[in-house]
Write a protein that holds these residues in place. Structure first.
Motif, PDB file in Angstrom:
ATOM      1  N   SER A 224       0.840  -1.209   0.000  1.00 55.12           N
ATOM      2  CA  SER A 224       0.000   0.000   0.000  1.00 55.12           C
ATOM      3  C   SER A 224       0.867   1.247   0.000  1.00 55.12           C
ATOM      4  O   SER A 224       0.602   2.199  -0.731  1.00 55.12           O
ATOM      5  CB  SER A 224      -0.964   0.000   1.194  1.00 55.12           C
ATOM      6  OG  SER A 224      -0.263   0.167   2.403  1.00 55.12           O
ATOM      7  N   ARG A 225       1.932   1.232   0.825  1.00 58.43           N
ATOM      8  CA  ARG A 225       2.844   2.395   0.858  1.00 58.43           C
ATOM      9  C   ARG A 225       3.471   2.617  -0.509  1.00 58.43           C
ATOM     10  O   ARG A 225       3.537   3.746  -1.004  1.00 58.43           O
ATOM     11  CB  ARG A 225       3.956   2.169   1.885  1.00 58.43           C
ATOM     12  CG  ARG A 225       3.603   2.587   3.293  1.00 58.43           C
ATOM     13  CD  ARG A 225       4.858   2.653   4.145  1.00 58.43           C
ATOM     14  NE  ARG A 225       5.509   1.344   4.209  1.00 58.43           N
ATOM     15  CZ  ARG A 225       5.315   0.465   5.203  1.00 58.43           C
ATOM     16  NH1 ARG A 225       4.525   0.787   6.191  1.00 58.43           N
ATOM     17  NH2 ARG A 225       5.919  -0.694   5.201  1.00 58.43           N
ATOM     18  N   LEU A 228       0.862   3.748  -3.195  1.00 63.31           N
ATOM     19  CA  LEU A 228       0.387   5.129  -3.007  1.00 63.31           C
ATOM     20  C   LEU A 228       1.365   6.141  -3.606  1.00 63.31           C
ATOM     21  O   LEU A 228       0.969   7.223  -4.021  1.00 63.31           O
ATOM     22  CB  LEU A 228       0.162   5.420  -1.523  1.00 63.31           C
ATOM     23  CG  LEU A 228      -1.155   4.876  -0.952  1.00 63.31           C
ATOM     24  CD1 LEU A 228      -1.121   4.871   0.568  1.00 63.31           C
ATOM     25  CD2 LEU A 228      -2.341   5.700  -1.450  1.00 63.31           C
ATOM     26  N   PHE A 245      -6.834   6.563  -0.636  1.00 59.55           N
ATOM     27  CA  PHE A 245      -6.141   5.692   0.321  1.00 59.55           C
ATOM     28  C   PHE A 245      -6.917   4.387   0.503  1.00 59.55           C
ATOM     29  O   PHE A 245      -6.347   3.292   0.446  1.00 59.55           O
ATOM     30  CB  PHE A 245      -5.984   6.412   1.663  1.00 59.55           C
ATOM     31  CG  PHE A 245      -5.349   5.571   2.738  1.00 59.55           C
ATOM     32  CD1 PHE A 245      -3.973   5.567   2.910  1.00 59.55           C
ATOM     33  CD2 PHE A 245      -6.124   4.776   3.570  1.00 59.55           C
ATOM     34  CE1 PHE A 245      -3.390   4.786   3.899  1.00 59.55           C
ATOM     35  CE2 PHE A 245      -5.550   3.989   4.549  1.00 59.55           C
ATOM     36  CZ  PHE A 245      -4.175   3.993   4.716  1.00 59.55           C
ATOM     37  N   ALA A 249      -5.846   0.597  -0.341  1.00 61.10           N
ATOM     38  CA  ALA A 249      -5.818  -0.401   0.742  1.00 61.10           C
ATOM     39  C   ALA A 249      -6.681  -1.611   0.377  1.00 61.10           C
ATOM     40  O   ALA A 249      -6.281  -2.760   0.593  1.00 61.10           O
ATOM     41  CB  ALA A 249      -6.293   0.236   2.045  1.00 61.10           C
TER      42      ALA A 249
ATOM     43  N   ALA B  14      -6.893   8.886   6.991  1.00 65.24           N
ATOM     44  CA  ALA B  14      -7.433   7.594   6.596  1.00 65.24           C
ATOM     45  C   ALA B  14      -6.449   6.561   7.109  1.00 65.24           C
ATOM     46  O   ALA B  14      -5.235   6.818   7.125  1.00 65.24           O
ATOM     47  CB  ALA B  14      -7.566   7.499   5.079  1.00 65.24           C
ATOM     48  N   ARG B  16      -5.556   2.130   7.785  1.00 67.29           N
ATOM     49  CA  ARG B  16      -5.870   0.723   7.560  1.00 67.29           C
ATOM     50  C   ARG B  16      -4.824  -0.108   8.284  1.00 67.29           C
ATOM     51  O   ARG B  16      -3.631   0.225   8.253  1.00 67.29           O
ATOM     52  CB  ARG B  16      -5.852   0.407   6.058  1.00 67.29           C
ATOM     53  CG  ARG B  16      -6.279  -1.010   5.706  1.00 67.29           C
ATOM     54  CD  ARG B  16      -7.754  -1.274   5.933  1.00 67.29           C
ATOM     55  NE  ARG B  16      -8.612  -0.493   5.064  1.00 67.29           N
ATOM     56  CZ  ARG B  16      -9.089  -0.920   3.887  1.00 67.29           C
ATOM     57  NH1 ARG B  16      -8.782  -2.124   3.465  1.00 67.29           N
ATOM     58  NH2 ARG B  16      -9.873  -0.143   3.171  1.00 67.29           N
ATOM     59  N   PHE B  18      -2.826  -3.566   8.603  1.00 62.85           N
ATOM     60  CA  PHE B  18      -2.412  -4.745   7.843  1.00 62.85           C
ATOM     61  C   PHE B  18      -1.553  -5.621   8.750  1.00 62.85           C
ATOM     62  O   PHE B  18      -0.456  -5.198   9.130  1.00 62.85           O
ATOM     63  CB  PHE B  18      -1.561  -4.354   6.628  1.00 62.85           C
ATOM     64  CG  PHE B  18      -2.250  -3.471   5.619  1.00 62.85           C
ATOM     65  CD1 PHE B  18      -3.053  -4.013   4.624  1.00 62.85           C
ATOM     66  CD2 PHE B  18      -2.072  -2.105   5.652  1.00 62.85           C
ATOM     67  CE1 PHE B  18      -3.656  -3.201   3.685  1.00 62.85           C
ATOM     68  CE2 PHE B  18      -2.671  -1.286   4.714  1.00 62.85           C
ATOM     69  CZ  PHE B  18      -3.471  -1.836   3.727  1.00 62.85           C
ATOM     70  N   ILE B  23      -1.245   1.662   8.943  1.00 60.68           N
ATOM     71  CA  ILE B  23      -0.786   2.658   7.983  1.00 60.68           C
ATOM     72  C   ILE B  23      -1.783   3.812   8.039  1.00 60.68           C
ATOM     73  O   ILE B  23      -2.985   3.605   7.903  1.00 60.68           O
ATOM     74  CB  ILE B  23      -0.750   2.087   6.547  1.00 60.68           C
ATOM     75  CG1 ILE B  23       0.115   0.815   6.488  1.00 60.68           C
ATOM     76  CG2 ILE B  23      -0.237   3.126   5.562  1.00 60.68           C
ATOM     77  CD1 ILE B  23       1.572   1.037   6.694  1.00 60.68           C
ATOM     78  N   MET B  25      -2.691   7.766   6.693  1.00 61.44           N
ATOM     79  CA  MET B  25      -2.385   8.842   5.746  1.00 61.44           C
ATOM     80  C   MET B  25      -3.060  10.131   6.201  1.00 61.44           C
ATOM     81  O   MET B  25      -4.234  10.132   6.557  1.00 61.44           O
ATOM     82  CB  MET B  25      -2.874   8.502   4.337  1.00 61.44           C
ATOM     83  CG  MET B  25      -2.387   9.545   3.321  1.00 61.44           C
ATOM     84  SD  MET B  25      -3.004   9.254   1.649  1.00 61.44           S
ATOM     85  CE  MET B  25      -4.667   9.864   1.818  1.00 61.44           C
ATOM     86  N   ILE B  32       2.382   9.633   4.613  1.00 60.09           N
ATOM     87  CA  ILE B  32       2.047   8.289   5.075  1.00 60.09           C
ATOM     88  C   ILE B  32       2.847   7.977   6.337  1.00 60.09           C
ATOM     89  O   ILE B  32       4.052   8.248   6.394  1.00 60.09           O
ATOM     90  CB  ILE B  32       2.408   7.233   4.006  1.00 60.09           C
ATOM     91  CG1 ILE B  32       1.752   7.569   2.675  1.00 60.09           C
ATOM     92  CG2 ILE B  32       2.057   5.831   4.466  1.00 60.09           C
ATOM     93  CD1 ILE B  32       0.297   7.286   2.611  1.00 60.09           C
ATOM     94  N   SER B  34       3.695   4.861   9.226  1.00 63.59           N
ATOM     95  CA  SER B  34       3.577   3.449   9.614  1.00 63.59           C
ATOM     96  C   SER B  34       3.704   3.387  11.128  1.00 63.59           C
ATOM     97  O   SER B  34       4.707   3.853  11.679  1.00 63.59           O
ATOM     98  CB  SER B  34       4.700   2.623   8.997  1.00 63.59           C
ATOM     99  OG  SER B  34       4.628   2.692   7.607  1.00 63.59           O
ATOM    100  N   ALA B 105      -7.437  -4.901   7.827  1.00 61.29           N
ATOM    101  CA  ALA B 105      -7.343  -5.684   6.601  1.00 61.29           C
ATOM    102  C   ALA B 105      -7.117  -7.149   6.885  1.00 61.29           C
ATOM    103  O   ALA B 105      -6.963  -7.946   5.996  1.00 61.29           O
ATOM    104  CB  ALA B 105      -6.199  -5.154   5.738  1.00 61.29           C
TER     105      ALA B 105
END
Lengths: 273, 106
Positions: A224-225, A228, A245, A249, B14, B16, B18, B23, B25, B32, B34, B105
């Protein structure tokens, strides 16, 4: 002229027949006859775009054609405003009408179309991404990377039975639980329009050049990183970046993303599956 | 003391999760972030109604083998940093309506 990319049709109106002729030439393969008024949603024109051709773009700011970094995209009330040194555009999603002011060149309308498609796709889980894409054996493969990563090279090395969708900007639309990749007229170094075809997306490869050909899976968080960074998105807006985003995802949870290190060698295609 | 302050996810984000890694944003500048496991727990607990020291005591210290004082100091540092990027909101009083709870996710 109706230009259909990713099965999203935009009808362009202009009083300048020479400009319309230029579009028909530039977007050959993506120009289609105007649909009947009774067309269903899959073929209906999504946006009517009036293009005013002006003699020069003085006053629009710096003259930098074909530089997406200089695009300014923002929302003002209901309208989207798009500006670059060589053109100004606005689009009202409610009325599905827009207007572009530009000189008679193909670069400005090309940028306007890219922005409009990113805005249209963001609301339905799709996106445009800096990636080459091809169809092989009925399945689509994307090769994402920044400039110089090898998008054009991997496209050039593709076997004869592969069909090029684009060597520069790939078009991804969500179809419930799967994704389709579409051909685009947005070209890179090959300067060759992609085929106006679509296929279910099988996998994405993040390109890196190296001494040997190698493929390794990329976990969804890293994917995803990475993705993007490659997705085209221009808008300064509170809502749309979130949609992009979430679209990415969702995408990396459904489509395998792999890192492809390759030497400029056609055998790399033996690893693509 | 930062530990006694309230933290909430900014609505301009936003996120998500994983495989345990969050992550995030920022919708403001598309940066971004982490978050590691502990930062993810803080992020998920940042509902605007729970103080940071409570989050550390009930979530961090309960799940991880950490010294409570060190954990609180680290958490306070982290939230200030994330607040500086605009993805967390920090306040002396409860904060209404935090940003959306991130989807997972996995």
């Amino acid at each position: 002229v109706v230009i259909e990319i990713g099965e999203l049709a935009i009808r362009i109106h202009s009083d300048d027949p020479a400009f319309l002729g230029l579009l028909e030439q530039r977007y050959a393969g993506f120009v289609r006859p105007a649909p009947a008024a009774s067309s269903d949603d899959s073929t209906a024109v999504r946006l009517e775009l009036d293009v005013d051709i002006i003699d020069n773009a003085v006053g629009f700011g710096q003259q930098d054609e074909d530089r997406d970094e200089d695009l300014l995209v923002r929302r003002e009330g209901r309208r989207w405003l798009v500006e670059r040194g060589d053109f100004r555009a606005e689009w009202d999603p409610t009325s599905a009408r827009g207007r572009v002011r530009q000189t008679a060149n193909p670069y400005s309308i090309d940028a306007a179309l890219r922005v409009l498609h990113t805005l249209l796709l963001a609301r339905e889980g799709g996106f445009l991404v800096h990636a080459a894409s091809v169809i092989r054996n009925g399945r689509a493969f994307l090769f994402a990377g920044l400039s110089g990563a090898g998008k054009t090279t991997i496209a050039r090395l593709a076997p004869p039975d592969a069909t090029l969708l684009t060597d520069e900007i790939s078009y991804v639309r969500r179809r419930q639980e799967r994704y389709d990749a579409f051909g685009t007229p947005f070209t890179g170094e090959l300067a060759r329009l992609g085929e106006n075809l679509r296929a279910p997306l099988e996998a994405v490869y993040l390109l890196a050049q190296g001494r040997e050909n190698n493929v390794e899976p990329v976990p969804p968080a890293d994917a995803s990183r990475a993705l993007l960074r490659h997705v085209l998105f221009f808008a300064r807006d509170a809502e749309l970046p979130k949609l992009v985003f979430q679209a990415v995802a969702d995408f990396v949870c459904r489509i395998p993303v792999r890192r492809l290190t390759f030497a400029p060698d056609a055998r790399v295609w033996e690893l693509i599956a | 003391m930062s530990g006694q302050r309230y933290v909430a996810r900014s609505s301009e984000t936003a996120a998500r999760k994983f495989d345990g890694e969050m992550i995030v944003m920022s919708a403001r500048d598309s940066m971004i972030f982490s978050l590691n496991e502990i930062a993810t727990v803080i992020w998920e607990s940042a509902d605007g109604a729970t103080r940071l020291d409570e989050i550390v005591a009930t979530k961090i210290c309960a799940q991880f083998d950490v010294d409570p004082d060190v954990a609180l100091a680290d958490a306070a540092h982290l939230v200030e940093e994330l607040a500086g990027h605009g993805i967390l909101v920090v306040s002396d009083s409860p904060i209404g309506a935090p940003g959306p709870h991130p989807e997972s996710a996995t």
